[in-house]
Write a protein that holds these residues in place. Structure first.
Motif, PDB file in Angstrom:
ATOM      1  N   ARG A   1      14.856  36.332  18.095  1.00 57.04           N
ATOM      2  CA  ARG A   1      15.132  35.738  19.415  1.00 57.04           C
ATOM      3  C   ARG A   1      16.250  34.709  19.371  1.00 57.04           C
ATOM      4  O   ARG A   1      17.076  34.649  20.285  1.00 57.04           O
ATOM      5  CB  ARG A   1      13.859  35.069  19.959  1.00 57.04           C
ATOM      6  N   GLU A   2      16.288  33.887  18.321  1.00 54.01           N
ATOM      7  CA  GLU A   2      17.163  32.726  18.326  1.00 54.01           C
ATOM      8  C   GLU A   2      18.457  32.907  17.505  1.00 54.01           C
ATOM      9  O   GLU A   2      19.416  32.184  17.735  1.00 54.01           O
ATOM     10  CB  GLU A   2      16.395  31.509  17.786  1.00 54.01           C
ATOM     11  N   ILE A   3      18.463  33.843  16.570  1.00 55.12           N
ATOM     12  CA  ILE A   3      19.599  33.926  15.653  1.00 55.12           C
ATOM     13  C   ILE A   3      20.300  35.274  15.696  1.00 55.12           C
ATOM     14  O   ILE A   3      21.528  35.343  15.672  1.00 55.12           O
ATOM     15  CB  ILE A   3      19.148  33.592  14.212  1.00 55.12           C
ATOM     16  N   ALA A   4      19.536  36.369  15.749  1.00 57.17           N
ATOM     17  CA  ALA A   4      20.154  37.697  15.799  1.00 57.17           C
ATOM     18  C   ALA A   4      21.058  37.779  17.029  1.00 57.17           C
ATOM     19  O   ALA A   4      20.688  37.331  18.118  1.00 57.17           O
ATOM     20  CB  ALA A   4      19.080  38.784  15.852  1.00 57.17           C
TER      21      ALA A   4
ATOM     22  N   PRO B   1      23.122  38.366  -1.898  1.00 61.57           N
ATOM     23  CA  PRO B   1      24.054  37.531  -1.138  1.00 61.57           C
ATOM     24  C   PRO B   1      24.582  38.182   0.140  1.00 61.57           C
ATOM     25  O   PRO B   1      24.735  37.519   1.162  1.00 61.57           O
ATOM     26  CB  PRO B   1      25.187  37.271  -2.141  1.00 61.57           C
ATOM     27  N   ASP B   2      24.856  39.500   0.099  1.00 59.70           N
ATOM     28  CA  ASP B   2      25.409  40.170   1.270  1.00 59.70           C
ATOM     29  C   ASP B   2      24.432  40.152   2.444  1.00 59.70           C
ATOM     30  O   ASP B   2      24.804  39.839   3.587  1.00 59.70           O
ATOM     31  CB  ASP B   2      25.791  41.610   0.940  1.00 59.70           C
ATOM     32  N   HIS B   3      23.173  40.493   2.177  1.00 60.26           N
ATOM     33  CA  HIS B   3      22.213  40.551   3.276  1.00 60.26           C
ATOM     34  C   HIS B   3      21.702  39.167   3.659  1.00 60.26           C
ATOM     35  O   HIS B   3      21.227  38.975   4.789  1.00 60.26           O
ATOM     36  CB  HIS B   3      21.078  41.521   2.929  1.00 60.26           C
ATOM     37  N   HIS B   4      21.844  38.205   2.746  1.00 59.08           N
ATOM     38  CA  HIS B   4      21.604  36.813   3.138  1.00 59.08           C
ATOM     39  C   HIS B   4      22.629  36.404   4.189  1.00 59.08           C
ATOM     40  O   HIS B   4      22.290  35.802   5.216  1.00 59.08           O
ATOM     41  CB  HIS B   4      21.686  35.899   1.909  1.00 59.08           C
ATOM     42  N   ALA B   5      23.896  36.746   3.947  1.00 56.47           N
ATOM     43  CA  ALA B   5      24.946  36.437   4.922  1.00 56.47           C
ATOM     44  C   ALA B   5      24.687  37.162   6.245  1.00 56.47           C
ATOM     45  O   ALA B   5      24.885  36.592   7.329  1.00 56.47           O
ATOM     46  CB  ALA B   5      26.308  36.819   4.366  1.00 56.47           C
ATOM     47  N   ASP B   6      24.211  38.401   6.185  1.00 50.98           N
ATOM     48  CA  ASP B   6      23.937  39.151   7.411  1.00 50.98           C
ATOM     49  C   ASP B   6      22.838  38.482   8.234  1.00 50.98           C
ATOM     50  O   ASP B   6      22.907  38.454   9.472  1.00 50.98           O
ATOM     51  CB  ASP B   6      23.545  40.592   7.080  1.00 50.98           C
ATOM     52  N   PHE B   7      21.801  37.959   7.571  1.00 49.33           N
ATOM     53  CA  PHE B   7      20.767  37.212   8.294  1.00 49.33           C
ATOM     54  C   PHE B   7      21.384  35.979   8.948  1.00 49.33           C
ATOM     55  O   PHE B   7      21.129  35.681  10.119  1.00 49.33           O
ATOM     56  CB  PHE B   7      19.640  36.796   7.343  1.00 49.33           C
ATOM     57  N   ASP B   8      22.196  35.241   8.198  1.00 49.30           N
ATOM     58  CA  ASP B   8      22.802  34.016   8.726  1.00 49.30           C
ATOM     59  C   ASP B   8      23.709  34.300   9.916  1.00 49.30           C
ATOM     60  O   ASP B   8      23.739  33.541  10.892  1.00 49.30           O
ATOM     61  CB  ASP B   8      23.607  33.298   7.639  1.00 49.30           C
ATOM     62  N   TYR B   9      24.476  35.390   9.838  1.00 49.30           N
ATOM     63  CA  TYR B   9      25.419  35.722  10.900  1.00 49.30           C
ATOM     64  C   TYR B   9      24.747  36.433  12.076  1.00 49.30           C
ATOM     65  O   TYR B   9      25.406  36.755  13.057  1.00 49.30           O
ATOM     66  CB  TYR B   9      26.548  36.595  10.356  1.00 49.30           C
ATOM     67  N   GLY B  10      23.448  36.697  11.960  1.00 53.48           N
ATOM     68  CA  GLY B  10      22.747  37.359  13.047  1.00 53.48           C
ATOM     69  C   GLY B  10      23.009  38.839  13.131  1.00 53.48           C
ATOM     70  O   GLY B  10      22.821  39.460  14.184  1.00 53.48           O
TER      71      GLY B  10
END
Length: 281
Positions: free
Chosen positions: A276-279, A225-234
């Protein structure tokens, strides 16, 4: 946890451990938390406190909620972006409030996004995002017309039809089982029980508009869950060729390598799209 099985009533008071047990996930400390259930259905948890930096007015049928980001100008990224997108693409949003002096959070029901804007308002020179949220009243509850008056101009209401992306849950379930519910970023295996692992499937190029990513194995990574959130938050990016991880703040992860099984046909073009689009760093 599946949202369809979630039992939660307005007025319930929950501790941090109660929230973890009820949702199968702990708190991140953010005001806007991006979450997923066992069917990879996205939902949001919103938290507001009397002792918080913005003194949100959470009374009435419609109320204002200041977005996340306590220093500098707020940007339409991370949780702010997901909350703004929910205006036109609704998703389940659970709202919690904590009064001054309380340790527990009061569940105040589901809400939807009516409108949002940005400006300095009462925060000095900082630009913040201000969302108008509307409560979903249940069990015959009523609200006075005066209380329902929004702080922003009322949004025009039109009749619409809603479309929902149908996810291939079997695909995600199979991939999580192949990884034994371990995170491809940190290698941790979370648990929902003594013998049962827990992980989340993340689409690198998100499904639905405006990204229109495909629901394919090459577009999915298995995460805690933590790194899922990190992907989502860029907050996290992965080199498509070397799988080297760049993390915005977690030194133990920055510079390590994404673990990819030989039988996981991960498509580097989707990693490149995410970068390119999210990070955001």
């Amino acid at each position: 946890m599946k949202l369809a099985d979630l039992s939660l009533e307005s007025g319930e008071r929950l501790s941090s451990s109660d929230l973890r047990d009820r949702f199968d996930r702990g708190m991140t400390g953010r005001g806007i938390e991006i979450c997923y259930d066992d069917d990879d259905q996205r939902y949001l948890r919103l938290f507001s406190s009397d002792t918080g930096p913005y003194a949100d007015d959470v009374t009435g049928g419609q109320f204002t909620y200041i977005g996340e980001g306590q220093t500098g100008d707020q940007t339409l990224t991370g949780g702010n972006r997901f909350l703004a997108n929910a205006k036109d693409r609704p998703l389940p949003i659970f709202f919690f409030h904590r009064s001054d002096g309380d340790d527990d959070w009061e569940y105040q029901g589901r809400v939807s996004v009516v409108d949002y804007d940005s400006g300095p308002f009462d925060t000095g020179d900082r630009t913040v995002y201000r969302f108008v949220l509307e409560r979903h009243y249940e069990h015959g509850e009523q609200v006075d017309d005066a209380e329902a008056t929004p702080d922003l101009s009322a949004a025009e209401r039109v009749e619409t039809t809603r479309s929902r992306v149908i996810r291939n849950t079997t695909l995600a379930t199979d991939l999580k089982e192949r990884y034994s519910h371990t995170c491809q970023v940190c290698g941790e295996r979370r648990r929902r029980g003594v013998d049962e692992g827990y992980a989340e499937a993340h689409h690198l190029r998100p499904l639905g508009r405006p990204h229109d990513g495909p629901d394919t194995e090459g577009n999915i990574v298995v995460l805690c869950p933590d790194h899922h959130a990190d992907f989502d938050y860029g907050m996290l990016a992965v080199d498509p060729k070397t799988y080297t991880i760049a993390h915005a703040y977690e030194r133990d992860i920055d510079g390590t390598e994404l673990f990819v099984r030989a039988d996981h046909d991960l498509d580097g073009s989707f990693l490149d799209y995410h970068n390119r689009e999210i990070a955001s760093f």
